[in-house]
Structure formats: structure tokens, C-alpha cells
Scaffold this motif. Structure first.
Motif, mmCIF file in Angstrom:
data_model
loop_
_atom_site.group_PDB
_atom_site.id
_atom_site.type_symbol
_atom_site.label_atom_id
_atom_site.label_comp_id
_atom_site.label_asym_id
_atom_site.label_seq_id
_atom_site.Cartn_x
_atom_site.Cartn_y
_atom_site.Cartn_z
ATOM 1 N N GLN A 15 -5.938 8.257 -18.023
ATOM 2 C CA GLN A 15 -5.382 9.051 -19.127
ATOM 3 C C GLN A 15 -6.410 10.009 -19.720
ATOM 4 N N GLU A 16 -7.673 9.633 -19.679
ATOM 5 C CA GLU A 16 -8.726 10.464 -20.259
ATOM 6 C C GLU A 16 -9.271 11.503 -19.285
ATOM 7 N N ALA A 17 -8.849 11.471 -18.051
ATOM 8 C CA ALA A 17 -9.371 12.410 -17.050
ATOM 9 C C ALA A 17 -9.005 13.843 -17.439
ATOM 10 N N SER A 18 -9.962 14.735 -17.254
ATOM 11 C CA SER A 18 -9.714 16.146 -17.563
ATOM 12 C C SER A 18 -9.551 16.920 -16.258
ATOM 13 N N GLY A 19 -9.081 18.139 -16.382
ATOM 14 C CA GLY A 19 -8.889 18.975 -15.202
ATOM 15 C C GLY A 19 -7.493 18.818 -14.633
ATOM 16 N N PRO A 20 -7.259 19.431 -13.486
ATOM 17 C CA PRO A 20 -5.918 19.359 -12.887
ATOM 18 C C PRO A 20 -5.587 17.927 -12.458
ATOM 19 N N ARG A 21 -4.321 17.593 -12.540
ATOM 20 C CA ARG A 21 -3.900 16.254 -12.110
ATOM 21 C C ARG A 21 -4.077 16.119 -10.611
ATOM 22 N N MET A 22 -4.478 14.910 -10.204
ATOM 23 C CA MET A 22 -4.690 14.626 -8.790
ATOM 24 C C MET A 22 -3.977 13.348 -8.412
ATOM 25 N N TYR A 23 -3.647 13.257 -7.141
ATOM 26 C CA TYR A 23 -3.130 12.001 -6.589
ATOM 27 C C TYR A 23 -3.947 11.659 -5.354
ATOM 28 N N TRP A 24 -3.892 10.386 -4.967
ATOM 29 C CA TRP A 24 -4.690 9.889 -3.860
ATOM 30 C C TRP A 24 -3.800 9.182 -2.862
ATOM 31 N N VAL A 25 -4.172 9.300 -1.612
ATOM 32 C CA VAL A 25 -3.472 8.595 -0.538
ATOM 33 C C VAL A 25 -4.513 7.784 0.225
ATOM 34 N N ARG A 26 -4.265 6.481 0.321
ATOM 35 C CA ARG A 26 -5.137 5.595 1.075
ATOM 36 C C ARG A 26 -4.448 5.281 2.401
ATOM 37 N N THR A 27 -5.159 5.433 3.503
ATOM 38 C CA THR A 27 -4.613 5.186 4.834
ATOM 39 C C THR A 27 -5.392 4.049 5.485
ATOM 40 N N PRO A 28 -4.777 2.878 5.594
ATOM 41 C CA PRO A 28 -5.488 1.726 6.167
ATOM 42 C C PRO A 28 -5.765 1.897 7.660
ATOM 43 N N ASP A 29 -6.956 1.478 8.065
ATOM 44 C CA ASP A 29 -7.331 1.403 9.473
ATOM 45 C C ASP A 29 -7.353 -0.049 9.945
ATOM 46 N N GLU A 30 -7.649 -0.970 9.007
ATOM 47 C CA GLU A 30 -7.808 -2.372 9.368
ATOM 48 C C GLU A 30 -7.358 -3.260 8.207
ATOM 49 N N ILE A 31 -6.659 -4.323 8.537
ATOM 50 C CA ILE A 31 -6.315 -5.360 7.557
ATOM 51 C C ILE A 31 -6.549 -6.696 8.236
ATOM 52 N N ARG B 43 0.837 -1.206 0.000
ATOM 53 C CA ARG B 43 0.000 0.000 0.000
ATOM 54 C C ARG B 43 0.871 1.255 0.000
ATOM 55 N N ALA B 44 1.931 1.260 0.798
ATOM 56 C CA ALA B 44 2.832 2.422 0.842
ATOM 57 C C ALA B 44 3.483 2.656 -0.520
ATOM 58 N N LYS B 45 3.901 1.588 -1.186
ATOM 59 C CA LYS B 45 4.519 1.725 -2.517
ATOM 60 C C LYS B 45 3.495 2.223 -3.539
ATOM 61 N N SER B 46 2.269 1.740 -3.426
ATOM 62 C CA SER B 46 1.210 2.177 -4.333
ATOM 63 C C SER B 46 0.903 3.655 -4.120
ATOM 64 N N ASN B 47 0.810 4.071 -2.854
ATOM 65 C CA ASN B 47 0.584 5.497 -2.570
ATOM 66 C C ASN B 47 1.714 6.354 -3.137
ATOM 67 N N ALA B 48 2.953 5.897 -2.987
ATOM 68 C CA ALA B 48 4.104 6.649 -3.506
ATOM 69 C C ALA B 48 4.054 6.737 -5.033
ATOM 70 N N ALA B 49 3.653 5.651 -5.683
ATOM 71 C CA ALA B 49 3.541 5.668 -7.145
ATOM 72 C C ALA B 49 2.467 6.654 -7.596
ATOM 73 N N LEU B 50 1.339 6.669 -6.889
ATOM 74 C CA LEU B 50 0.281 7.628 -7.231
ATOM 75 C C LEU B 50 0.753 9.054 -7.028
ATOM 76 N N ARG B 51 1.476 9.298 -5.946
ATOM 77 C CA ARG B 51 1.990 10.654 -5.644
ATOM 78 C C ARG B 51 2.968 11.116 -6.722
ATOM 79 N N ALA B 52 3.717 10.163 -7.288
ATOM 80 C CA ALA B 52 4.688 10.477 -8.340
ATOM 81 C C ALA B 52 4.052 10.454 -9.735
ATOM 82 N N PHE B 53 2.746 10.222 -9.806
ATOM 83 C CA PHE B 53 2.020 10.106 -11.071
ATOM 84 C C PHE B 53 2.635 9.037 -11.965
ATOM 85 N N ASP B 54 3.103 7.953 -11.349
ATOM 86 C CA ASP B 54 3.696 6.823 -12.064
ATOM 87 C C ASP B 54 2.640 5.727 -12.178
ATOM 88 N N GLU B 55 1.728 5.909 -13.138
ATOM 89 C CA GLU B 55 0.624 4.965 -13.311
ATOM 90 C C GLU B 55 1.098 3.561 -13.686
#
Length: 144
Positions: free
Chosen positions: A74-90, A30-42
Motif C-alpha cells: 500500500q505504501e509503494a510509490s510509482g506506477p502499479r506493478m504486478y508479478w508473475v512467478r513461473t515454477p521450474d521445480e516443486i 500459484r496460478a490463483k496467486s498470480n491471477a490475484a496479483l495481476r488483478a491487483f487483488d491484494e
């Protein structure tokens, strides 16, 4: 009876240790996925998903498959966004090699540390070829 108690305690300890190990692996993914999203590395973020991943976006759009998700982004319009997911339970099921994750998510505009949207999410993980991958994610946008 002492032998049974000892065997039970050993099993319980092994099961608990295995659970924590699997949870740690999922948290690392999850941490690596969040970092990839933050870096816009789809392409890197896609490596954390199964090919047949199912995603329900915070707005309710259902996306089926990794390729469809990449196209949606890739088709999303508007300003680029990134997402962060914070787990509470696994919770891990070692028999089925499936796991449940739930928590909160926040969306940010590029170059911003102030969230503009967020809510709750749930994810189903599956362990494929020794690696935990996201098989399904559900995001619900909620008021702040």
C-alpha cells in the motif's frame, strides 16, 4: 521376495501419485496467486500466505508477516506493478507437509505485457488445515 517386491512397487506408485497430487495443488495455488496479483487483488493474494509469512523482495527488503506485506504494498510509490512467478521445480516432503518451489519471476507495469524486471525466486510451502500456503519467499532481481 516377490511379495516384498510387489509391496515396494505399490508403495512407490502410491508415493509418486501422492507427490504429483500435492504438486498439482501447489501449482493451482500459484496460478490463483498470480491471477490475484495481476488483478491487483491484494486481499485475495494474501489468502495464499501464512500469517507469519517471510518475504525477501527482489531489492533485498525483508518483510515479516502478512500485515507488514500488505502495508509495504500500500505504501509503494510509482506506477502499479504486478508479478508473475513461473515454477521450474516443486519438491514435496509428505512427512513434514512442506514443499520447495523454485523458478523465475517477472514484474510488469500495470496494463503492460512487457516485463521491466525479473529474476529467480524460491518459495517454501506448508500445508495448513489441508491447504498449501506460502510460508516464505525469496526473490532475487537479476539482469535480463
Amino acid at each position: 521376495m516377490k511379495g516384498f517386491s510387489c509391496l515396494f512397487l505399490c508403495f512407490l506408485f502410491h508415493f509418486s501419485f501422492a507427490q504429483e497430487s500435492e504438486k498439482s495443488q501447489i501449482l493451482a495455488q500459484r496460478a490463483k496467486s498470480n491471477a490475484a496479483l495481476r488483478a491487483f487483488d491484494e486481499p485475495l493474494n494474501a489468502t495464499f500466505l501464512t500469517d507469519d509469512v517471510l518475504i525477501t523482495t527482489g531489492a533485498g527488503t525483508l518483510i515479516s508477516g502478512k500485515e507488514a506485506l500488505m502495508g509495504y504494498i500500500q505504501e509503494a510509490s510509482g506506477p502499479r506493478m504486478y508479478w508473475v512467478r513461473t515454477p521450474d521445480e516443486i519438491i514435496v516432503n509428505p512427512e513434514t507437509q512442506l514443499a520447495w518451489e523454485s523458478g523465475t519471476w517477472k514484474g510488469y507495469f500495470e496494463d503492460s505485457d512487457d516485463p521491466v524486471v525479473g529474476g529467480n525466486y524460491a518459495a517454501q510451502w506448508t500445508k495448513k488445515s489441508g491447504t498449501w500456503l506460502i510460508q516464505s519467499q525469496l526473490f532475487v532481481t537479476l539482469p535480463k
